[in-house]
Design a protein around this motif. Structure first.
Motif, short mmCIF file in Angstrom:
data_model
loop_
_atom_site.label_atom_id
_atom_site.label_comp_id
_atom_site.label_asym_id
_atom_site.label_seq_id
_atom_site.Cartn_x
_atom_site.Cartn_y
_atom_site.Cartn_z
N GLY A 48 2.89 9.07 -5.32
CA GLY A 48 3.45 9.53 -6.59
C GLY A 48 4.43 8.53 -7.18
O GLY A 48 4.42 8.28 -8.39
N ARG A 49 5.25 7.94 -6.32
CA ARG A 49 6.21 6.95 -6.81
C ARG A 49 5.50 5.72 -7.35
O ARG A 49 5.84 5.19 -8.41
N LEU A 50 4.49 5.25 -6.62
CA LEU A 50 3.74 4.08 -7.09
C LEU A 50 2.99 4.38 -8.38
O LEU A 50 2.92 3.54 -9.28
N GLU A 51 2.45 5.58 -8.48
CA GLU A 51 1.75 5.96 -9.71
C GLU A 51 2.70 6.01 -10.90
O GLU A 51 2.35 5.59 -12.01
N ARG A 52 3.91 6.52 -10.69
CA ARG A 52 4.89 6.57 -11.78
C ARG A 52 5.32 5.17 -12.19
O ARG A 52 5.48 4.89 -13.38
N LEU A 53 5.49 4.28 -11.22
CA LEU A 53 5.84 2.89 -11.55
C LEU A 53 4.71 2.21 -12.32
O LEU A 53 4.96 1.46 -13.26
N ALA A 54 3.48 2.49 -11.93
CA ALA A 54 2.33 1.92 -12.63
C ALA A 54 2.24 2.48 -14.05
O ALA A 54 1.96 1.74 -15.00
N ALA A 55 2.48 3.77 -14.21
CA ALA A 55 2.43 4.40 -15.54
C ALA A 55 3.49 3.82 -16.46
O ALA A 55 3.29 3.74 -17.68
N ALA A 56 4.61 3.38 -15.88
CA ALA A 56 5.68 2.77 -16.67
C ALA A 56 5.41 1.29 -16.94
O ALA A 56 6.17 0.64 -17.65
N GLY A 57 4.34 0.77 -16.36
CA GLY A 57 3.99 -0.63 -16.55
C GLY A 57 4.84 -1.59 -15.73
O GLY A 57 4.91 -2.77 -16.04
N GLY A 73 10.31 6.05 4.86
CA GLY A 73 10.35 7.22 5.73
C GLY A 73 9.98 8.50 4.99
O GLY A 73 10.61 9.54 5.19
N ILE A 74 8.97 8.39 4.14
CA ILE A 74 8.53 9.54 3.33
C ILE A 74 7.05 9.80 3.57
O ILE A 74 6.35 8.96 4.14
N HIS A 75 6.59 10.96 3.13
CA HIS A 75 5.17 11.30 3.24
C HIS A 75 4.38 10.40 2.30
O HIS A 75 4.86 10.02 1.22
N THR A 125 0.84 -1.19 0.00
CA THR A 125 0.00 0.00 0.00
C THR A 125 0.87 1.25 0.00
O THR A 125 2.08 1.18 0.25
N VAL A 126 0.24 2.37 -0.26
CA VAL A 126 0.92 3.66 -0.16
C VAL A 126 1.52 3.82 1.23
O VAL A 126 2.67 4.24 1.39
N ASP A 127 0.74 3.46 2.24
CA ASP A 127 1.22 3.59 3.62
C ASP A 127 2.41 2.67 3.90
O ASP A 127 3.34 3.05 4.62
N ASP A 128 2.40 1.47 3.31
CA ASP A 128 3.54 0.55 3.48
C ASP A 128 4.82 1.18 2.93
O ASP A 128 5.85 1.17 3.59
N LEU A 129 4.74 1.69 1.72
CA LEU A 129 5.92 2.30 1.09
C LEU A 129 6.37 3.54 1.84
O LEU A 129 7.57 3.73 2.06
#
Length: 65
Positions: free
Chosen positions: A45-54, A37-39, A28-32
């Motif tokens: 945003g990082r997960l969305e970018r990874l998903a956008a890259a497939g 140690g990030i907001h 989950t977003v909360d797990d990452l």
């Protein structure tokens, strides 16, 4: 669309990808956010970018409770 090579070339995205792929269950977003140690918005945003890259698949679920 985010270029796959650009995504894995970014150290923060590469670290997020390695974490997601190392987990047996969905991340989950909360797990990452907790792991890195990030907001949570940064993690999202990082997960969305990874998903956008497939590089990862998304699945939206409502929390219980």
């Amino acid at each position: 669309m985010v270029d796959r090579l650009a995504a894995v070339g970014d150290p923060s995205l590469r670290a997020a990808l390695l974490y997601v792929r190392s987990e047996e269950h969905g991340v989950t977003v909360d797990d990452l956010a907790e792991h890195d140690g990030i907001h949570r918005n940064v993690a999202r945003g990082r997960l969305e970018r990874l998903a956008a890259a497939g590089l990862v698949e998304t699945d939206f679920r409502h929390r219980a409770g």
